[in-house]
Every structure is written in structure tokens, then in C-alpha cells.
Enzyme design. Sequence first.
Site, PDB file in Angstrom:
ATOM      1  N   PHE A 249       0.847  -1.198   0.000  1.00 49.49           N
ATOM      2  CA  PHE A 249       0.000   0.000   0.000  1.00 49.49           C
ATOM      3  C   PHE A 249       0.880   1.245   0.000  1.00 49.49           C
ATOM      4  O   PHE A 249       1.834   1.319   0.769  1.00 49.49           O
ATOM      5  CB  PHE A 249      -0.918   0.024   1.238  1.00 49.49           C
ATOM      6  CG  PHE A 249      -2.005  -1.001   1.189  1.00 49.49           C
ATOM      7  CD1 PHE A 249      -3.199  -0.739   0.538  1.00 49.49           C
ATOM      8  CD2 PHE A 249      -1.823  -2.246   1.781  1.00 49.49           C
ATOM      9  CE1 PHE A 249      -4.190  -1.700   0.469  1.00 49.49           C
ATOM     10  CE2 PHE A 249      -2.805  -3.213   1.723  1.00 49.49           C
ATOM     11  CZ  PHE A 249      -3.999  -2.941   1.063  1.00 49.49           C
ATOM     12  N   HIS A 250       0.527   2.192  -0.855  1.00 48.27           N
ATOM     13  CA  HIS A 250       1.289   3.440  -0.884  1.00 48.27           C
ATOM     14  C   HIS A 250       0.467   4.644  -1.347  1.00 48.27           C
ATOM     15  O   HIS A 250       0.907   5.777  -1.209  1.00 48.27           O
ATOM     16  CB  HIS A 250       2.504   3.306  -1.813  1.00 48.27           C
ATOM     17  CG  HIS A 250       2.145   3.292  -3.272  1.00 48.27           C
ATOM     18  ND1 HIS A 250       1.679   2.170  -3.919  1.00 48.27           N
ATOM     19  CD2 HIS A 250       2.176   4.276  -4.203  1.00 48.27           C
ATOM     20  CE1 HIS A 250       1.447   2.451  -5.182  1.00 48.27           C
ATOM     21  NE2 HIS A 250       1.729   3.724  -5.386  1.00 48.27           N
ATOM     22  N   ARG A 251      -0.721   4.428  -1.893  1.00 49.24           N
ATOM     23  CA  ARG A 251      -1.456   5.547  -2.478  1.00 49.24           C
ATOM     24  C   ARG A 251      -2.001   6.476  -1.391  1.00 49.24           C
ATOM     25  O   ARG A 251      -2.537   6.019  -0.383  1.00 49.24           O
ATOM     26  CB  ARG A 251      -2.592   5.050  -3.365  1.00 49.24           C
ATOM     27  CG  ARG A 251      -2.086   4.384  -4.631  1.00 49.24           C
ATOM     28  CD  ARG A 251      -3.159   4.132  -5.655  1.00 49.24           C
ATOM     29  NE  ARG A 251      -2.564   3.490  -6.826  1.00 49.24           N
ATOM     30  CZ  ARG A 251      -2.006   4.130  -7.846  1.00 49.24           C
ATOM     31  NH1 ARG A 251      -1.994   5.459  -7.840  1.00 49.24           N
ATOM     32  NH2 ARG A 251      -1.484   3.482  -8.859  1.00 49.24           N
TER      33      ARG A 251
END
Length: 374
Positions: free
Chosen positions: A206-208
Site C-alpha cells: 500500500f502506498h497511495r
Amino acid sequence: MTSLLQVHLIAGARPNFMKVAPLYHALAATDWARPVLVHTGQHYDAAMSDAFFTDLQLPVPDHHLGVGSANHAQQTARIMAGYDTLCDTAVPDWTIVVGDVNSTIACALVAAKRGISCAHLEAGLRSRDRSMPEEINRLLTDQACDLLWPPSQDGVDNLLAENVPAARIELVGNIMIDTLVMLQPAIAAAGVPESLGLSGYVLATFHRPANVDDPVRLATICEQLLTLAARRPVVFPVHPRTRARLNDAGLWARLAAHPQMHLLEPQGYIAFMSLVAQAGLIVTDSGGIQEETSYLGIPCLTVRPNTERPVTIDLGTNRLIEPGSIAQLGDAALDGARGPAQAIPLWDGHTAERVVASLARAAGVTAPMVSAAS
């Protein structure tokens, strides 16, 4: 030819490196082009950048703009200024931008304003969500570039619907799959899951900002991953941005304390794909992983309301979900029978060859391509 065609390949963020690598090698194998690597420095952490050049067998970049981190406006402006200055002394015949990050639009705008021929690899992808900075980058880059290379037919259809002339569009396939095919032996030999004593695990990334910058969504994602971890191992390579948000929210310690939750540093391409290839399920908000899992036939749950890669849903193994559904749908995917993904046209490991042929036609090159071994 009396001189080599100078082709700038722009790389700024980790996904760019994966797309640039097979094209760099294909161009370097010709007798008419010289690929010139331009690293904007948009990802400046060695774990997020330098390791990928090593894994992808890329040389030290010819030019490094060193822009570093900043907000979208500042970073785009710094890249534009840096690339414009570079073009004062190192003028390319063509600039090739890839993907949809700030480096993509920044260098495309510089090339367009300078009258340098510019091509966009991975053109035509649309999420229809203008709250995503990447969607703005995609739309504007495709308007600025002279030659557009979509990875799938939906990209062609999107461009035609936006009144882009058909002569500017050439369907070439998915360059990310070229990288996967090129490095599959190294990926198979890496044995990262075995080195960690893992099998039957879930891989999460996850990075958004929509997920990690929203404390409520981030907390929900963590609770859902912990629920999955009660049943089987969860491997979570943590992006630097995500780690900072987890610490800010007091969630890092909770994840780290669970015996089945394996928090890892960002991985190089080969190590990460070793984890992908043996995972029972991927839970992500990434774009590229939707493609790689579809090619490999691995179930993928994408925690987003939309995707710019709908072909991964129509023909692949991808499914869009809400954060609160991760555990339930993850369990169902892990329990379900897995069948092979339907082949997606032109996702075959030969996209770089088609791109090189297209560039040769656009540049008016008639000389034959020479293999690297000759």
C-alpha cells in the site's frame, strides 16, 4: 547512418525503471540508436531506486537530475527545470516517457515546448478519476506527445474517444511483462519466501495517498490485514511513505507485534517478484501489480474504487474492493479454486521489440536492427 539517434529514456520512480529496462536493452542492441538514461531523482531512496537499476541490469544513468521529494507542483517544476537545462547541452532526437508519474508529464512538456519528438509508453490508460494526480498526468502527457504506445486495446479506444489522431497511436503491448519474462529465471532462483521460511502467504502493498493518508482507511486496512494474519502469514514490504503514516497513526507497533505479520523494507525488483510469484493472494493499491498478477494467474484484490487497467479485471485475476472487505474476500480468494488467467493480447514479452520497430518507422530509420551478440 552517419550518427546514432539519441533517445532519452526518462525514469523517475520505481515503476518507470521496470518499463525502461527492456526498452533500453532493445535500443542498445540496434546499430542506429543510443539510449540515454535520464534519472530525474523523483524516487531518491536507494532502496526505491538504485537497487532496481542493479536488478534490471541497467547501467549508471547518463544524467541524474536529483530533484528529490516535494509536493506535486514543486516536484514537477523542478523536474521541468532540470530537464530543460539538460536539453540545452544534451539535445535528444527523441524523448521517451513512461507511466504516469510527475517525471512523465514534466519531461513530456519540456520536449513538447522545445519541439523535441516525444513518445509515451503506456499511453491511453484511464481511471476516470481526476482526483488521482496520476490521471491528470496521463491525460496531459498523451496530449503533449507525438507518438502514443498503449499496452492494451482499451488504451487505444480511450485515445480515439479523446479525438487523438489514429496516426499517433500504435498498440504495442505491456512492457512490464517484458521485464517479468526477461528476469523470470533470476526471480525463480531468488528463493526469497524460502529464505524467510514462508509459504501459503498473503502479500500486501500500500502506498497511495487515498489509502495511507486517510487515518480511518489506513486503520481499516491494518485491522483487515491482522484478521487475515490470524489465519496465515501476511508479508508487507512497507513503502517509506506508508511507514511514516503507520508510525504517525500508532499502527506500526501493532502490526509489528503480530507473529504472522512480516514487515519488510522495500524490496528490489527480483526479490519482490520472488514474493509475488509464490503468494497465494496479493492485496494492493498498486497499478503494476495488477498486471503482473494477471499474467501469472495470481488472485489480486486491489483496494481502490477504480483502475486505469480494466483489462486486468476483464481478462485477468484482479478485483476492485473496499478496505473493509479485505479479510472476507481474501479468505474467499484463498479458499477458491484457481484457474489460469486468460491470455491478454500482446502481453507476451516482446513489447520492447514492437516499440523499437515503431520508433524506427517514426524516425525514418531504415537500417536493420543488430542483435547485442553480433
